[in-house]
Design a protein around this motif. Structure first.
Motif, PDB file in Angstrom:
ATOM      1  N   THR A 243       0.937  -1.084  -0.054  1.00 43.10           N
ATOM      2  CA  THR A 243       0.073  -0.065  -0.057  1.00 43.10           C
ATOM      3  C   THR A 243       0.765   1.273  -0.035  1.00 43.10           C
ATOM      4  O   THR A 243       2.120   1.237   0.265  1.00 43.10           O
ATOM      5  CB  THR A 243      -1.031   0.116   1.244  1.00 43.10           C
ATOM      6  N   CYS A 244       0.410   2.358  -0.351  1.00 43.95           N
ATOM      7  CA  CYS A 244       0.999   3.532  -0.382  1.00 43.95           C
ATOM      8  C   CYS A 244      -0.158   4.867  -0.410  1.00 43.95           C
ATOM      9  O   CYS A 244      -1.072   4.599  -0.711  1.00 43.95           O
ATOM     10  CB  CYS A 244       1.702   3.700  -1.719  1.00 43.95           C
TER      11      CYS A 244
ATOM     12  N   ARG B  62       6.035   1.996  -9.109  1.00 45.76           N
ATOM     13  CA  ARG B  62       7.461   1.946  -8.099  1.00 45.76           C
ATOM     14  C   ARG B  62       6.910   1.349  -6.707  1.00 45.76           C
ATOM     15  O   ARG B  62       7.421   1.740  -5.607  1.00 45.76           O
ATOM     16  CB  ARG B  62       8.184   3.240  -8.082  1.00 45.76           C
ATOM     17  N   ILE B  63       5.929   0.471  -6.857  1.00 46.68           N
ATOM     18  CA  ILE B  63       5.363   0.138  -5.575  1.00 46.68           C
ATOM     19  C   ILE B  63       6.260  -0.778  -4.584  1.00 46.68           C
ATOM     20  O   ILE B  63       6.208  -0.724  -3.385  1.00 46.68           O
ATOM     21  CB  ILE B  63       4.053  -0.742  -5.820  1.00 46.68           C
ATOM     22  N   ASP B  64       7.566  -1.348  -5.215  1.00 45.75           N
ATOM     23  CA  ASP B  64       8.077  -2.273  -4.418  1.00 45.75           C
ATOM     24  C   ASP B  64       8.939  -0.831  -3.471  1.00 45.75           C
ATOM     25  O   ASP B  64       9.331  -1.296  -2.354  1.00 45.75           O
ATOM     26  CB  ASP B  64       9.348  -2.699  -5.294  1.00 45.75           C
ATOM     27  N   ALA B  65       9.130   0.274  -4.094  1.00 46.16           N
ATOM     28  CA  ALA B  65       9.871   1.382  -3.157  1.00 46.16           C
ATOM     29  C   ALA B  65       8.918   2.291  -2.358  1.00 46.16           C
ATOM     30  O   ALA B  65       9.305   2.690  -1.275  1.00 46.16           O
ATOM     31  CB  ALA B  65      10.748   2.027  -4.089  1.00 46.16           C
ATOM     32  N   ALA B  66       7.720   2.318  -2.943  1.00 45.27           N
ATOM     33  CA  ALA B  66       6.607   3.136  -2.289  1.00 45.27           C
ATOM     34  C   ALA B  66       6.069   2.583  -0.944  1.00 45.27           C
ATOM     35  O   ALA B  66       5.399   3.074  -0.320  1.00 45.27           O
ATOM     36  CB  ALA B  66       5.706   3.618  -3.227  1.00 45.27           C
TER      37      ALA B  66
ATOM     38  N   ARG C  91       4.574   3.453   2.782  1.00 51.21           N
ATOM     39  CA  ARG C  91       5.055   5.066   2.994  1.00 51.21           C
ATOM     40  C   ARG C  91       4.175   6.004   2.347  1.00 51.21           C
ATOM     41  O   ARG C  91       3.213   5.743   1.688  1.00 51.21           O
ATOM     42  CB  ARG C  91       6.235   5.183   1.907  1.00 51.21           C
ATOM     43  N   ALA C  92       4.229   7.014   3.111  1.00 50.44           N
ATOM     44  CA  ALA C  92       3.189   8.147   2.789  1.00 50.44           C
ATOM     45  C   ALA C  92       3.962   9.375   2.126  1.00 50.44           C
ATOM     46  O   ALA C  92       5.243   9.634   2.477  1.00 50.44           O
ATOM     47  CB  ALA C  92       2.574   8.816   4.127  1.00 50.44           C
ATOM     48  N   PHE C  93       3.302  10.122   1.116  1.00 49.00           N
ATOM     49  CA  PHE C  93       4.030  10.908   0.456  1.00 49.00           C
ATOM     50  C   PHE C  93       3.198  12.308   0.487  1.00 49.00           C
ATOM     51  O   PHE C  93       2.001  12.174   0.163  1.00 49.00           O
ATOM     52  CB  PHE C  93       4.288  10.457  -1.177  1.00 49.00           C
ATOM     53  N   ASN C  94       3.713  13.534   0.579  1.00 48.90           N
ATOM     54  CA  ASN C  94       2.964  14.686   0.672  1.00 48.90           C
ATOM     55  C   ASN C  94       2.983  15.110  -1.050  1.00 48.90           C
ATOM     56  O   ASN C  94       4.093  14.900  -1.638  1.00 48.90           O
ATOM     57  CB  ASN C  94       3.641  15.814   1.325  1.00 48.90           C
TER      58      ASN C  94
ATOM     59  N   ALA D  18       8.753  12.907  -2.598  1.00 47.76           N
ATOM     60  CA  ALA D  18       7.792  12.287  -3.614  1.00 47.76           C
ATOM     61  C   ALA D  18       8.475  12.314  -4.975  1.00 47.76           C
ATOM     62  O   ALA D  18       8.475  11.430  -5.861  1.00 47.76           O
ATOM     63  CB  ALA D  18       6.438  12.897  -3.778  1.00 47.76           C
ATOM     64  N   THR D  19       9.073  13.744  -5.145  1.00 44.36           N
ATOM     65  CA  THR D  19       9.998  14.052  -6.290  1.00 44.36           C
ATOM     66  C   THR D  19      10.952  13.031  -6.762  1.00 44.36           C
ATOM     67  O   THR D  19      11.384  12.105  -7.613  1.00 44.36           O
ATOM     68  CB  THR D  19      10.409  15.267  -6.284  1.00 44.36           C
ATOM     69  N   ARG D  20      11.844  12.762  -5.367  1.00 46.19           N
ATOM     70  CA  ARG D  20      12.767  11.713  -5.223  1.00 46.19           C
ATOM     71  C   ARG D  20      12.481  10.371  -5.738  1.00 46.19           C
ATOM     72  O   ARG D  20      13.096   9.409  -6.476  1.00 46.19           O
ATOM     73  CB  ARG D  20      13.859  11.832  -4.165  1.00 46.19           C
ATOM     74  N   GLU D  21      11.553   9.931  -4.680  1.00 44.78           N
ATOM     75  CA  GLU D  21      11.234   8.338  -4.779  1.00 44.78           C
ATOM     76  C   GLU D  21      10.245   8.169  -5.929  1.00 44.78           C
ATOM     77  O   GLU D  21      10.393   6.813  -6.528  1.00 44.78           O
ATOM     78  CB  GLU D  21      10.773   8.109  -3.475  1.00 44.78           C
ATOM     79  N   LEU D  22       9.361   9.057  -6.393  1.00 42.23           N
ATOM     80  CA  LEU D  22       8.480   8.674  -7.445  1.00 42.23           C
ATOM     81  C   LEU D  22       8.824   9.138  -8.793  1.00 42.23           C
ATOM     82  O   LEU D  22       8.166   8.892  -9.827  1.00 42.23           O
ATOM     83  CB  LEU D  22       7.011   9.278  -7.186  1.00 42.23           C
TER      84      LEU D  22
END
Length: 371
Positions: free
Chosen positions: A205-206, A268-272, A275-278, A326-330
């Motif tokens: 989940t994300c 990118r769900i394996d990395a996300a 986690r919560a992203f603004n 969010a910019t970096r990870e997504l």
């Protein structure tokens, strides 16, 4: 209502392992559906069609993607129905919600049932499947409360944080959660359930904690969707009510950028996962209500009448997303500039309503859109 109660198209789509979008006829949901169907995915919409105007979004999607989009008219509070539509989904985008703070104050129990129980129904349907099916959840910046401890000053019709770190970066995910109003409590509780189902049950989940998203297919009202609401009122020559002093600031994000972020979170769900992203426009797209009104007047070529009223419960005087995580990870790109995006929305609203507003100038609209 269950899948068997709908047209024959729904079971056919279900057999093709669709992307499921709850609230898929709504503003963000319909844009997600359009993106995925355009990419060749089969998409199943699950929506109660409770919000005024969303039936037009559903009709538009079915005409635009007749072989890719199907719908089940149902309510996330209906556990059996939710279990049916989740059963074969390859991914779930959970957008269905009660979305207005004001409504939550009038009927907090219904707000809870839709936002908490409805989300738990979706999560538990995935848990019972026993497969790693991704779920991306639409949360809100309201999980951070009213941010009353952030010291502010007024400059140029807008509140700004005194702390330069907050002023330059915005509010990050490390900010303590602080639920205010029934809406904040219900969305915050759902947010935490979504994250915990990744921890407790291994479901990928994300959570996307959204600031103000605007754009095409938004049916803005006084209670929710303020950018579109302001434009609709202005284009119709009607007054706009401002609650508070109009200097409150939000970071606004064009719907195309929001959809890209949701799609990237899935891919990118394996990395996300977990986690919560603004998610918002960030400091470069931070504007006050007054600044938006000034731009709208430039876009439509005439003044907009405004009425001021008391502050509303839970209203944040300042909220701007720190979007760096969010910019970096997504892998997000630079968002659409708000001046251009708002002008484009004004043009779409004119076309959608099928009329030219009194006193507006098409050439002025075109010029503003080129900004």
């Amino acid at each position: 209502m269950t899948a068997s109660d709908t047209s024959a198209a729904a079971p056919a789509v279900l057999r093709r392992r669709p992307i499921l979008v709850t609230g898929g006829a709504g503003f963000i949901g319909s844009n997600l559906v359009d993106r995925f169907a355009s990419e060749g995915h089969d998409v199943l919409i699950y929506d109660a069609l409770a919000r005024s105007g969303v039936d037009r979004n559903l009709e538009w999607l079915k005409k635009r993607h007749p072989d890719k989009v199907s719908a089940v008219i149902g309510d996330v509070r209906d556990e059996a129905s939710v279990t049916d539509v989740v059963r074969d989904a390859q991914a779930v985008f959970h957008m269905a919600a009660q979305v207005a703070v004001t409504t939550s104050l009038v009927n907090p129990r219904e707000d809870f049932e839709i936002n908490v129980r409805g989300t738990l129904n979706v999560l538990d349907a995935l848990r019972q499947r026993g497969e790693r099916v991704p779920l991306i959840f639409a949360s809100t910046n309201k999980v951070y409360g009213d941010l009353a401890d952030v010291e502010l000053e007024k400059t140029n019709d807008a509140y700004k944080p005194r702390d330069p770190r907050v002023r330059n970066s915005g509010i990050g995910e490390g900010r303590p959660l602080d639920f205010h109003t029934p809406y904040g409590c219900s969305k915050g509780a759902a947010d935490q359930y979504v994250l915990d189902y990744a921890r407790s049950f291994g479901i990928p989940t994300c959570v996307m904690r959204m600031s103000c998203i605007y754009g095409q297919r938004q049916m803005g009202t006084e209670d929710q969707g303020w950018v579109a609401h302001f434009l609709i009122r202005a284009l119709q020559g009607e007054p706009i009510t401002i609650y508070g002093d109009g200097c409150q600031v939000r970071d606004v994000l064009d719907i195309s950028d929001a959809v890209s972020a949701y799609a990237s979170a899935w891919r990118r769900i394996d990395a996300a996962q977990g986690r919560a992203f603004n998610l918002g426009g960030g400091p470069s797209n931070a504007i006050s209500l007054r600044q938006l009104l000034t731009h709208i007047e430039e876009v439509i070529g005439r003044p907009v009448e405004t009425i001021y009223d008391d502050w509303r419960a839970g209203d944040q005087r300042y909220y701007v997303s720190d979007t760096s995580l969010a910019t970096r990870e997504l892998g997000l790109k630079q968002p659409v500039n708000w001046l251009k995006g708002v002008a484009a929305l004004a043009r779409w609203l004119q076309e959608e309503h099928g009329r030219s507003p009194s006193g507006s100038s098409p050439s002025r609209l075109h010029k503003a859109e080129a900004l």
